[in-house]
Write a protein that holds these residues in place. Sequence first.
Motif, PDB file in Angstrom:
ATOM      1  N   TYR B  36     -23.548  48.415  -5.378  1.00  0.00           N
ATOM      2  CA  TYR B  36     -23.428  47.559  -4.205  1.00  0.00           C
ATOM      3  C   TYR B  36     -24.613  47.805  -3.284  1.00  0.00           C
ATOM      4  O   TYR B  36     -25.172  48.904  -3.246  1.00  0.00           O
ATOM      5  N   LEU B  44     -20.808  44.917   2.368  1.00  0.00           N
ATOM      6  CA  LEU B  44     -21.217  45.302   1.024  1.00  0.00           C
ATOM      7  C   LEU B  44     -21.288  44.084   0.113  1.00  0.00           C
ATOM      8  O   LEU B  44     -20.397  43.239   0.112  1.00  0.00           O
ATOM      9  N   PHE B  90     -25.086  51.682  -2.917  1.00  0.00           N
ATOM     10  CA  PHE B  90     -23.953  52.512  -3.312  1.00  0.00           C
ATOM     11  C   PHE B  90     -23.601  52.260  -4.769  1.00  0.00           C
ATOM     12  O   PHE B  90     -23.455  51.110  -5.199  1.00  0.00           O
ATOM     13  N   THR B  94     -14.713  52.603 -11.176  1.00  0.00           N
ATOM     14  CA  THR B  94     -13.260  52.496 -11.279  1.00  0.00           C
ATOM     15  C   THR B  94     -12.849  52.942 -12.669  1.00  0.00           C
ATOM     16  O   THR B  94     -13.642  52.919 -13.606  1.00  0.00           O
ATOM     17  N   LYS B 102      -8.986  51.662  -8.175  1.00  0.00           N
ATOM     18  CA  LYS B 102      -9.616  52.112  -6.935  1.00  0.00           C
ATOM     19  C   LYS B 102     -11.101  52.354  -7.169  1.00  0.00           C
ATOM     20  O   LYS B 102     -11.498  53.006  -8.129  1.00  0.00           O
ATOM     21  N   LEU B 103     -11.895  51.824  -6.271  1.00  0.00           N
ATOM     22  CA  LEU B 103     -13.334  52.074  -6.321  1.00  0.00           C
ATOM     23  C   LEU B 103     -13.635  53.424  -5.685  1.00  0.00           C
ATOM     24  O   LEU B 103     -13.223  53.682  -4.559  1.00  0.00           O
ATOM     25  N   PHE B 105     -16.761  55.599  -4.454  1.00  0.00           N
ATOM     26  CA  PHE B 105     -18.167  55.376  -4.125  1.00  0.00           C
ATOM     27  C   PHE B 105     -18.965  56.675  -4.148  1.00  0.00           C
ATOM     28  O   PHE B 105     -18.462  57.754  -3.826  1.00  0.00           O
ATOM     29  N   GLY B 106     -20.235  56.527  -4.473  1.00  0.00           N
ATOM     30  CA  GLY B 106     -21.172  57.617  -4.264  1.00  0.00           C
ATOM     31  C   GLY B 106     -21.538  57.689  -2.799  1.00  0.00           C
ATOM     32  O   GLY B 106     -21.110  56.873  -1.986  1.00  0.00           O
ATOM     33  N   THR B 107     -22.339  58.668  -2.447  1.00  0.00           N
ATOM     34  CA  THR B 107     -22.685  58.899  -1.046  1.00  0.00           C
ATOM     35  C   THR B 107     -23.721  57.924  -0.517  1.00  0.00           C
ATOM     36  O   THR B 107     -23.988  57.891   0.673  1.00  0.00           O
ATOM     37  N   GLY B 108     -24.287  57.126  -1.401  1.00  0.00           N
ATOM     38  CA  GLY B 108     -25.228  56.120  -0.948  1.00  0.00           C
ATOM     39  C   GLY B 108     -26.668  56.613  -0.926  1.00  0.00           C
ATOM     40  O   GLY B 108     -26.942  57.801  -0.775  1.00  0.00           O
TER      41      GLY B 108
END
Lengths: 114, 115
Positions: B36, B44, B90, B94, B102-103, B105-108
């Motif tokens: 994303y 997003l 990001f 899932t 549920k997604l 996420f990484g820390t971005g």
Amino acid sequence: GAVVSQHPSWVICKSGTSVKIECRSLDFQATTMFWYRQFPKQSLMLMATSNEGSKATYEQGVEKDKFLINHASLTLSTLTVTSAHPEDSSFYICSARGGIQGYTFGSGTRLTVV
Amino acid sequence: AQSVSQHNHHVILSEAASLELGCNYSYGGTVNLFWYVQYPGQHLQLLLKYFSGDPLVKGIKGFEAEFIKSKFSFNLRKPSVQWSDTAEYFCAVTRPTGGGNKLTFGTGTQLKVEL
């Protein structure tokens, strides 16, 4: 394409008051809605998953009595932050499962508790 | 517990440079993978996703990602970045079974492209 409308985009409230955030799926039915919290320069942390007509499932460490989630219809889910305190200040994002992208995100709500 | 790692927290590139952002996940079962992008002040947006099939996935705006199962990786690439690619990226995962869709996420990764 699928759109999720999230309101308000920002809100400032006094400590001890409650704030309601709404997310609406505009052109599709969202049977499942996810609520995230994002701290500055950090990732999105899932708070809870709500399914239409049933109780939300909260992630470990999230106070269900503080963050009330209601998903009364296929197009509307709300998150109410009760008795807000400064540490609740954050960016809250909803996501609906649906649409061609699979997951459609709201534009987020910046909550500041003073 | 399932986790998603993005090792590059901040990346600064000049226009026309090539981009590769790393993403690794810890879960060993079947996963669905996403990238994303979040432009400043916006929500997003999905760049691309992988469910199955060709591990090289092409997304919007010239982005692509390669799923390497043996490395538990799903790195994002773009041959030539533009100033308008400045944004936060990001990676997300899932589990199609047992994960409740549920997604995670990484820390971005904050990307800044300089003119």
